[in-house]
Design a protein around this motif. Structure first.
Motif, PDB file in Angstrom:
ATOM      1  N   LYS A 247       0.829  -1.203   0.000  1.00 38.69           N
ATOM      2  CA  LYS A 247       0.000   0.000   0.000  1.00 38.69           C
ATOM      3  C   LYS A 247       0.868   1.259   0.000  1.00 38.69           C
ATOM      4  N   GLN A 248       1.932   1.282   0.784  1.00 38.47           N
ATOM      5  CA  GLN A 248       2.833   2.429   0.801  1.00 38.47           C
ATOM      6  C   GLN A 248       3.533   2.595  -0.540  1.00 38.47           C
TER       7      GLN A 248
ATOM      8  N   SER B 232       1.188   4.136  -2.934  1.00 42.76           N
ATOM      9  CA  SER B 232       1.025   5.540  -2.569  1.00 42.76           C
ATOM     10  C   SER B 232       2.230   6.359  -3.011  1.00 42.76           C
ATOM     11  N   ASP B 233       3.415   5.823  -2.811  1.00 45.18           N
ATOM     12  CA  ASP B 233       4.634   6.508  -3.235  1.00 45.18           C
ATOM     13  C   ASP B 233       4.646   6.708  -4.748  1.00 45.18           C
TER      14      ASP B 233
ATOM     15  N   ALA C 261       2.028   6.915  -6.696  1.00 45.51           N
ATOM     16  CA  ALA C 261       1.004   7.913  -7.026  1.00 45.51           C
ATOM     17  C   ALA C 261       1.522   9.319  -6.763  1.00 45.51           C
TER      18      ALA C 261
END
Length: 95
Positions: A4-5, A8-9, A11
């Motif tokens: 998930k991180q 996110s990174d 994005a």
């Protein structure tokens, strides 16, 4: 780092590249309309054509301007698509 991180990174990196592309276009005097419209146009084009954003940002002025101007010329904002008469120079391979 979990998945998930990492997503996110990626994005955040994508949005930063789009912002920098729009800043460069503004500095070159080739952006038409508002900054938010330009960012939305580039985001849609990046998704539609799988644009290599970092390569585009670092391109010479002629090739950078070509793709930015032609995205503005060929986008259909109502239907969120592009006509078939344009393929960006920095389009990526289909995934």
């Amino acid at each position: 780092m979990n998945a998930k991180q990492t997503a996110s990174d990626k994005a955040i990196e994508r949005l930063n590249l789009i912002a920098r592309i729009c800043t460069r276009a503004e500095e070159m005097g080739i952006r038409r309309g508002s900054r938010i419209t330009a960012q939305m146009d580039v985001d849609l084009a990046a998704e539609h054509f799988n644009i290599r954003l970092a390569d585009w940002l670092n391109a010479d002025a002629f090739n950078f301007a070509h793709d930015f101007i032609e995205i503005q010329n060929h986008i259909d904002r109502v239907n969120k698509t592009f006509d078939n008469r344009f393929l960006p120079r920095f389009a990526g391979m289909e995934e």
